[in-house]
Scaffold this motif. Sequence first.
Motif, PDB file in Angstrom:
ATOM      1  N   TYR A   2       0.814  -1.217   0.164  1.00 16.43           N
ATOM      2  CA  TYR A   2       0.040   0.119  -0.064  1.00 16.43           C
ATOM      3  C   TYR A   2       0.880   1.153   0.131  1.00 16.43           C
ATOM      4  N   ASP A   3       0.474   2.163  -0.948  1.00 17.37           N
ATOM      5  CA  ASP A   3       1.330   3.525  -0.972  1.00 17.37           C
ATOM      6  C   ASP A   3       0.715   4.470  -0.014  1.00 17.37           C
ATOM      7  N   ILE A   4       1.156   4.735   1.082  1.00 14.19           N
ATOM      8  CA  ILE A   4       0.825   5.601   2.203  1.00 14.19           C
ATOM      9  C   ILE A   4       0.724   7.124   1.786  1.00 14.19           C
ATOM     10  N   GLU A   5       1.758   7.344   0.560  1.00 15.95           N
ATOM     11  CA  GLU A   5       2.014   8.748   0.274  1.00 15.95           C
ATOM     12  C   GLU A   5       0.688   9.400  -0.308  1.00 15.95           C
ATOM     13  N   THR A   6      -0.110   8.518  -1.125  1.00 15.27           N
ATOM     14  CA  THR A   6      -1.222   9.170  -1.797  1.00 15.27           C
ATOM     15  C   THR A   6      -2.255   9.819  -0.603  1.00 15.27           C
ATOM     16  N   PRO A   7      -2.621   8.914   0.329  1.00 14.50           N
ATOM     17  CA  PRO A   7      -3.591   9.464   1.347  1.00 14.50           C
ATOM     18  C   PRO A   7      -3.104  10.602   2.001  1.00 14.50           C
ATOM     19  N   ILE A   8      -1.742  10.680   2.290  1.00  9.54           N
ATOM     20  CA  ILE A   8      -0.989  11.591   3.279  1.00  9.54           C
ATOM     21  C   ILE A   8      -0.932  12.841   2.244  1.00  9.54           C
ATOM     22  N   ARG A   9      -0.389  12.804   1.069  1.00  8.95           N
ATOM     23  CA  ARG A   9      -0.825  14.010   0.055  1.00  8.95           C
ATOM     24  C   ARG A   9      -2.173  14.424   0.213  1.00  8.95           C
ATOM     25  N   ALA A  10      -3.208  13.823   0.124  1.00 10.53           N
ATOM     26  CA  ALA A  10      -4.582  14.177   0.006  1.00 10.53           C
ATOM     27  C   ALA A  10      -5.061  14.956   1.171  1.00 10.53           C
ATOM     28  N   TYR A  11      -4.767  14.415   2.167  1.00  6.40           N
ATOM     29  CA  TYR A  11      -5.263  14.829   3.463  1.00  6.40           C
ATOM     30  C   TYR A  11      -4.465  16.069   3.945  1.00  6.40           C
ATOM     31  N   PHE A  12      -3.032  15.856   4.189  1.00  7.12           N
ATOM     32  CA  PHE A  12      -2.297  16.946   4.638  1.00  7.12           C
ATOM     33  C   PHE A  12      -2.147  18.098   3.658  1.00  7.12           C
ATOM     34  N   GLY A  13      -2.188  17.695   2.462  1.00  7.41           N
ATOM     35  CA  GLY A  13      -1.981  18.810   1.118  1.00  7.41           C
ATOM     36  C   GLY A  13      -3.334  19.466   0.631  1.00  7.41           C
ATOM     37  N   GLN A  14      -4.171  18.834   0.715  1.00  5.25           N
ATOM     38  CA  GLN A  14      -5.595  19.299   0.143  1.00  5.25           C
ATOM     39  C   GLN A  14      -6.689  19.634   1.316  1.00  5.25           C
ATOM     40  N   VAL A  15      -6.920  18.611   2.111  1.00  2.00           N
ATOM     41  CA  VAL A  15      -8.063  18.889   2.940  1.00  2.00           C
ATOM     42  C   VAL A  15      -7.802  19.709   4.251  1.00  2.00           C
ATOM     43  N   LEU A  16      -6.449  19.366   4.583  1.00  3.55           N
ATOM     44  CA  LEU A  16      -6.000  20.353   5.800  1.00  3.55           C
ATOM     45  C   LEU A  16      -5.947  21.712   5.290  1.00  3.55           C
ATOM     46  N   THR A  17      -5.690  22.012   4.041  1.00  5.93           N
ATOM     47  CA  THR A  17      -5.832  23.237   3.379  1.00  5.93           C
ATOM     48  C   THR A  17      -7.059  23.946   3.405  1.00  5.93           C
ATOM     49  N   ALA A  18      -8.047  23.253   3.369  1.00  3.00           N
ATOM     50  CA  ALA A  18      -9.538  23.706   3.349  1.00  3.00           C
ATOM     51  C   ALA A  18     -10.138  23.632   4.645  1.00  3.00           C
ATOM     52  N   LYS A  19      -9.776  22.872   5.272  1.00  2.00           N
ATOM     53  CA  LYS A  19     -10.387  22.646   6.650  1.00  2.00           C
ATOM     54  C   LYS A  19      -9.742  22.693   7.889  1.00  2.00           C
ATOM     55  N   PHE A  20      -8.705  23.736   8.005  1.00  2.00           N
ATOM     56  CA  PHE A  20      -7.932  24.012   9.063  1.00  2.00           C
ATOM     57  C   PHE A  20      -8.706  24.799   9.999  1.00  2.00           C
ATOM     58  N   ASN A  21      -9.749  25.193   9.659  1.00  2.00           N
ATOM     59  CA  ASN A  21     -10.302  26.096  10.496  1.00  2.00           C
ATOM     60  C   ASN A  21     -11.698  25.318  11.298  1.00  2.00           C
ATOM     61  N   ASP A  22     -11.738  24.050  10.885  1.00  2.00           N
ATOM     62  CA  ASP A  22     -12.691  23.230  11.402  1.00  2.00           C
ATOM     63  C   ASP A  22     -11.903  22.540  12.610  1.00  2.00           C
ATOM     64  N   LEU A  23     -12.756  22.797  13.780  1.00  2.00           N
ATOM     65  CA  LEU A  23     -12.014  22.258  14.991  1.00  2.00           C
ATOM     66  C   LEU A  23     -12.030  20.929  15.265  1.00  2.00           C
ATOM     67  N   GLY A  24     -13.042  20.337  14.612  1.00  2.00           N
ATOM     68  CA  GLY A  24     -13.064  18.756  14.678  1.00  2.00           C
ATOM     69  C   GLY A  24     -11.896  18.192  13.801  1.00  2.00           C
ATOM     70  N   VAL A  25     -11.906  18.794  12.722  1.00  2.00           N
ATOM     71  CA  VAL A  25     -10.784  18.270  11.910  1.00  2.00           C
ATOM     72  C   VAL A  25      -9.375  18.591  12.468  1.00  2.00           C
ATOM     73  N   ALA A  26      -9.228  19.770  13.114  1.00  2.00           N
ATOM     74  CA  ALA A  26      -8.030  20.218  13.704  1.00  2.00           C
ATOM     75  C   ALA A  26      -7.652  19.127  14.701  1.00  2.00           C
ATOM     76  N   TYR A  27      -8.556  19.134  15.708  1.00  2.00           N
ATOM     77  CA  TYR A  27      -8.587  18.205  16.891  1.00  2.00           C
ATOM     78  C   TYR A  27      -7.963  16.771  16.566  1.00  2.00           C
ATOM     79  N   ASP A  28      -8.812  16.154  15.568  1.00  2.00           N
ATOM     80  CA  ASP A  28      -8.427  14.847  15.104  1.00  2.00           C
ATOM     81  C   ASP A  28      -6.868  14.790  14.540  1.00  2.00           C
ATOM     82  N   THR A  29      -6.727  15.831  13.866  1.00  2.00           N
ATOM     83  CA  THR A  29      -5.321  15.714  12.913  1.00  2.00           C
ATOM     84  C   THR A  29      -4.307  15.854  14.051  1.00  2.00           C
ATOM     85  N   ILE A  30      -4.366  16.885  15.062  1.00  2.00           N
ATOM     86  CA  ILE A  30      -3.463  16.957  16.043  1.00  2.00           C
ATOM     87  C   ILE A  30      -3.507  15.615  17.187  1.00  2.00           C
ATOM     88  N   GLU A  31      -4.414  15.036  17.321  1.00  2.00           N
ATOM     89  CA  GLU A  31      -4.434  13.872  18.191  1.00  2.00           C
ATOM     90  C   GLU A  31      -3.862  12.484  17.411  1.00  2.00           C
TER      91      GLU A  31
END
Length: 169
Positions: A2-31
């Motif tokens: 399994y290539d782990i780079e693809t979901p990492i790039r999608a989440y930390f590169g794209q999703v987090l760019t759009a949803k950094f201000n969502d406290l739920g996403v931020a909390y789950d990411t930090i945890e």
Amino acid sequence: MYDIETPIRAYFGQVLTAKFNDLGVAYDTIEFLLGNAEMLMNATNIFSKYVPNLLKILAWSPMTFVAEFLQLLPACISPTTASEVLHSLFDLPCLSATLQAQYLVEAVPNITDLNLLPQYNRCLASFQDAAHKLMFGHFLRRYIHIIIHNTCVANAPLRAIMTCTVKPM
């Protein structure tokens, strides 16, 4: 395998760019990062590449996540990223203001009708001015990039970078 780079790039590169201000996403990411820091440091480049996106969480909600970022910060610093992380930390107040301006421009219709303080109006005007686009783009970047002779260099040793002649972009 399994290539782990693809979901990492999608989440930390794209999703987090759009949803950094969502406290739920931020909390789950930090945890997630805190709970898996050692494995992520050994198997991925999350901490070295996505520092600007991670700092957006801190810039948006500084009082909420400062303790967690103090725990994550050592994982973000390496010989190749130390200078960039230091400058990103210096830029944190500018990043916070830029994120606020971006939010107001994108999320609030008829921003001119809000009767904002003059300094906010100047900030919003600067954010929308093409002359400042490069500066605001730097604050809103997703990844760490080291620019030498207009070429992005990944994982270059810091000593080699410091001995090169750096040209403006």
